[in-house]
Enzyme design. Sequence first.
Site, PDB file in Angstrom:
ATOM      1  N   GLU A  21       0.809  -1.219   0.000  1.00 51.94           N
ATOM      2  CA  GLU A  21       0.000   0.000   0.000  1.00 51.94           C
ATOM      3  C   GLU A  21       0.845   1.274   0.000  1.00 51.94           C
ATOM      4  O   GLU A  21       0.308   2.374  -0.080  1.00 51.94           O
ATOM      5  CB  GLU A  21      -0.951  -0.001   1.194  1.00 51.94           C
ATOM      6  CG  GLU A  21      -2.081  -1.014   1.075  1.00 51.94           C
ATOM      7  CD  GLU A  21      -3.061  -0.685  -0.038  1.00 51.94           C
ATOM      8  OE1 GLU A  21      -3.571   0.451  -0.076  1.00 51.94           O
ATOM      9  OE2 GLU A  21      -3.317  -1.567  -0.885  1.00 51.94           O
ATOM     10  N   GLY A  22       2.151   1.135   0.105  1.00 52.90           N
ATOM     11  CA  GLY A  22       3.041   2.285   0.016  1.00 52.90           C
ATOM     12  C   GLY A  22       3.197   3.077   1.290  1.00 52.90           C
ATOM     13  O   GLY A  22       3.723   4.188   1.281  1.00 52.90           O
TER      14      GLY A  22
END
EC number: 4.2.2.n2
Length: 165
Positions: A21-22
Amino acid sequence: MPVINTHQNIAAFLDMLAVSEGTANHPLTKNRGYDVIVTGLDGKPEIFTDYSDHPFAHGRPAKVFNRRGEKSTASGRYQQLYLFWPHYRKQLALPDFSPLSQDRLAIQLIRERGALDDIRAGRIERAISRCRNIWASLPGAGYGQREHSLEKLVTVWRTAGGVPA
């Protein structure tokens, strides 16, 4: 590592989600991604510091994240949407949007997808497939956002301590 004390493979899966998801390597995070707000179309990274509630709980407008004008309220280490927050806050008796509450919510979402047993048993590919409709960054999610390859995520999971079947 997540803050919750859980099975090694589940902890590794949560770490994998944060990478996917970063949020784990977000440029501004001061709390392993637990403080990250979705980046909008403007490309400006943002974090939050008040964990008393979901960052979008009190009327903050959702962020436009693409040229089609789609909006998101994704927040925290696992980019959890505000739309579902009131339901899960009540169901799980979550006192706040703290790291522990975020971990508990993510595990509940995984449970609802029927993936916890797969994760515990090391059937990571199957678990990722079961959870792909929850997290847009998982392969095959189909939300029109950047998806990571299965191979990359399996490597991240193993590096985080995941033990395959």
